[in-house]
Design a protein around this motif. Structure first.
Motif, mmCIF file in Angstrom:
data_model
loop_
_atom_site.group_PDB
_atom_site.id
_atom_site.type_symbol
_atom_site.label_atom_id
_atom_site.label_comp_id
_atom_site.label_asym_id
_atom_site.label_seq_id
_atom_site.Cartn_x
_atom_site.Cartn_y
_atom_site.Cartn_z
ATOM 1 N N LEU A 1 1.014 -2.993 -16.820
ATOM 2 C CA LEU A 1 1.616 -3.613 -15.642
ATOM 3 C C LEU A 1 1.546 -2.709 -14.413
ATOM 4 C CD1 LEU A 1 3.142 -5.982 -14.423
ATOM 5 C CD2 LEU A 1 5.257 -4.916 -15.180
ATOM 6 N N GLN A 2 1.755 -1.409 -14.579
ATOM 7 C CA GLN A 2 1.754 -0.513 -13.418
ATOM 8 C C GLN A 2 0.386 -0.449 -12.739
ATOM 9 O OE1 GLN A 2 2.570 0.510 -16.504
ATOM 10 N NE2 GLN A 2 1.562 2.419 -17.032
ATOM 11 N N GLU A 3 -0.683 -0.795 -13.457
ATOM 12 C CA GLU A 3 -2.005 -0.846 -12.821
ATOM 13 C C GLU A 3 -2.192 -2.143 -12.035
ATOM 14 O OE1 GLU A 3 -5.315 0.059 -15.346
ATOM 15 O OE2 GLU A 3 -4.268 1.752 -16.272
ATOM 16 N N LEU A 4 -1.469 -3.192 -12.407
ATOM 17 C CA LEU A 4 -1.571 -4.477 -11.711
ATOM 18 C C LEU A 4 -0.645 -4.560 -10.503
ATOM 19 C CD1 LEU A 4 -1.732 -6.910 -14.755
ATOM 20 C CD2 LEU A 4 -3.626 -6.083 -13.359
ATOM 21 N N LEU A 5 0.383 -3.742 -10.476
ATOM 22 C CA LEU A 5 1.378 -3.792 -9.403
ATOM 23 C C LEU A 5 0.781 -3.614 -8.004
ATOM 24 C CD1 LEU A 5 4.337 -4.272 -8.855
ATOM 25 C CD2 LEU A 5 4.748 -1.830 -9.196
ATOM 26 N N PRO A 6 -0.139 -2.641 -7.792
ATOM 27 C CA PRO A 6 -0.725 -2.532 -6.441
ATOM 28 C C PRO A 6 -1.436 -3.799 -5.990
ATOM 29 C CG PRO A 6 -1.217 -0.566 -7.715
ATOM 30 C CD PRO A 6 -0.594 -1.554 -8.655
ATOM 31 N N PHE A 7 -2.070 -4.512 -6.930
ATOM 32 C CA PHE A 7 -2.755 -5.751 -6.564
ATOM 33 C C PHE A 7 -1.758 -6.845 -6.201
ATOM 34 C CE2 PHE A 7 -5.904 -3.525 -9.148
ATOM 35 C CZ PHE A 7 -6.960 -3.515 -8.253
ATOM 36 N N ALA A 8 -0.635 -6.880 -6.883
ATOM 37 C CA ALA A 8 0.414 -7.848 -6.553
ATOM 38 C C ALA A 8 0.975 -7.560 -5.159
ATOM 39 C CB ALA A 8 1.525 -7.810 -7.596
ATOM 40 N N VAL A 9 1.173 -6.278 -4.852
ATOM 41 C CA VAL A 9 1.681 -5.904 -3.529
ATOM 42 C C VAL A 9 0.666 -6.275 -2.457
ATOM 43 C CG1 VAL A 9 2.339 -3.957 -2.058
ATOM 44 C CG2 VAL A 9 3.219 -4.117 -4.393
ATOM 45 N N ARG A 10 -0.615 -5.979 -2.692
ATOM 46 C CA ARG A 10 -1.654 -6.332 -1.711
ATOM 47 C C ARG A 10 -1.743 -7.852 -1.530
ATOM 48 N NH1 ARG A 10 -3.518 -1.877 0.981
ATOM 49 N NH2 ARG A 10 -4.167 -0.236 -0.429
ATOM 50 N N GLY A 11 -1.559 -8.594 -2.608
ATOM 51 C CA GLY A 11 -1.572 -10.056 -2.506
ATOM 52 C C GLY A 11 -0.424 -10.561 -1.652
ATOM 53 N N GLY B 1 4.777 0.929 6.303
ATOM 54 C CA GLY B 1 5.854 0.684 5.344
ATOM 55 C C GLY B 1 5.466 1.086 3.930
ATOM 56 N N ASN B 2 4.241 0.780 3.546
ATOM 57 C CA ASN B 2 3.775 1.187 2.219
ATOM 58 C C ASN B 2 3.784 2.701 2.068
ATOM 59 O OD1 ASN B 2 3.336 -1.396 1.309
ATOM 60 N ND2 ASN B 2 1.152 -1.383 1.722
ATOM 61 N N SER B 3 3.316 3.390 3.091
ATOM 62 C CA SER B 3 3.233 4.853 3.025
ATOM 63 C C SER B 3 4.603 5.500 3.009
ATOM 64 C CB SER B 3 2.428 5.394 4.213
ATOM 65 O OG SER B 3 1.082 5.008 4.094
ATOM 66 N N LEU B 4 5.526 4.982 3.819
ATOM 67 C CA LEU B 4 6.828 5.618 3.944
ATOM 68 C C LEU B 4 7.822 5.191 2.869
ATOM 69 C CD1 LEU B 4 7.319 5.451 7.811
ATOM 70 C CD2 LEU B 4 6.576 7.412 6.436
ATOM 71 N N ILE B 5 7.661 3.986 2.338
ATOM 72 C CA ILE B 5 8.678 3.470 1.419
ATOM 73 C C ILE B 5 8.131 3.296 0.005
ATOM 74 C CG2 ILE B 5 10.250 1.557 0.959
ATOM 75 C CD1 ILE B 5 10.265 1.102 4.057
ATOM 76 N N LEU B 6 7.193 2.383 -0.175
ATOM 77 C CA LEU B 6 6.747 2.026 -1.518
ATOM 78 C C LEU B 6 6.030 3.169 -2.240
ATOM 79 C CD1 LEU B 6 5.487 -1.650 -1.092
ATOM 80 C CD2 LEU B 6 7.644 -0.842 -2.032
ATOM 81 N N ALA B 7 5.050 3.767 -1.582
ATOM 82 C CA ALA B 7 4.255 4.807 -2.234
ATOM 83 C C ALA B 7 5.086 6.035 -2.564
ATOM 84 C CB ALA B 7 3.074 5.191 -1.349
ATOM 85 N N ASP B 8 6.120 6.298 -1.792
ATOM 86 C CA ASP B 8 6.999 7.446 -2.059
ATOM 87 C C ASP B 8 7.918 7.205 -3.250
ATOM 88 O OD1 ASP B 8 6.191 9.306 -0.271
ATOM 89 O OD2 ASP B 8 7.856 9.045 1.132
ATOM 90 N N ARG B 9 8.298 5.971 -3.460
ATOM 91 C CA ARG B 9 9.312 5.672 -4.478
ATOM 92 C C ARG B 9 8.735 5.281 -5.830
ATOM 93 N NH1 ARG B 9 13.509 2.829 -0.404
ATOM 94 N NH2 ARG B 9 13.986 4.756 0.686
ATOM 95 N N LEU B 10 7.534 4.742 -5.844
ATOM 96 C CA LEU B 10 6.930 4.305 -7.106
ATOM 97 C C LEU B 10 5.562 4.953 -7.283
ATOM 98 C CD1 LEU B 10 7.750 0.491 -6.913
ATOM 99 C CD2 LEU B 10 8.829 2.155 -8.414
ATOM 100 N N ASP B 11 5.402 5.699 -8.341
ATOM 101 C CA ASP B 11 4.131 6.374 -8.603
ATOM 102 C C ASP B 11 2.983 5.383 -8.775
ATOM 103 O OD1 ASP B 11 5.308 8.864 -8.464
ATOM 104 O OD2 ASP B 11 5.667 8.989 -10.632
#
Length: 159
Positions: A121-131, A36-46
């Motif tokens: 904030l954009q650097e913290l977003l991946p950590f929030a998603v992983r959490g 899901g991350n590869s197909l949806i999130l990573a494609d839509r948000l840099d």
């Protein structure tokens, strides 16, 4: 030499079953979330491009093994924690405890602050998603265990 625990062999087998079910649930959940991350999130948000799985390599396999082992430990602990209680706070507390420990471990391993500077904030977003992923993994395992216990495939711990 006498065994000092009060757990019978049958209780240990049930714990092994609970750990195995939860471990496999976390492993499958990990794979589904990575997809899901590869197909949806990573494609839509840099800012979430780091979540994309480009290849199934040793790093990905290791992360999957960690999810499997964490799920196994969760399953054994969850079975003992919930016993025969019908207590949603106890169940959600166990899920949240395991999820937050996993999330904070990932945060501790990957987040570095420059002295006196807060990252954007954009650097913290991946950590929030992983959490959030971590909590979701254990929530999936908890739901599957509750389902299996409800069908008597796994017996609850009898204190």
């Amino acid at each position: 030499m006498k065994d000092s625990s009060n757990f019978s062999a049958a209780e240990r087998v049930e714990s092994l079953k609970a750990g195995t079910v939860a471990g496999l649930s976390c492993l499958l959940g990990f794979g589904a979330i990575a997809l899901g991350n590869s197909l949806i999130l990573a494609d839509r948000l840099d800012s979430l491009a780091s979540l994309q799985v480009r290849e199934i390599d040793l790093n990905f396999a290791f992360r999957g093994a960690i999810a499997l082992l964490g799920g196994f430990l969760f399953g054994v602990t969850y079975r003992y924690a919930i016993r025969r209680d019908v207590n949603p706070q106890l169940k959600s507390g166990a899920v949240l405890a395991f999820g937050l420990v996993r999330a904070f471990g990932q945060l501790d391993a990957g987040l570095f602050f420059e002295p006196g500077k807060m990252p954007p904030l954009q650097e913290l977003l991946p950590f929030a998603v992983r959490g959030a992923e971590s909590v979701v993994l254990f929530a999936i395992a908890g739901l599957v265990l509750d389902w299996a216990i409800g069908r008597s495939w796994i017996k609850p711990f009898d204190s």
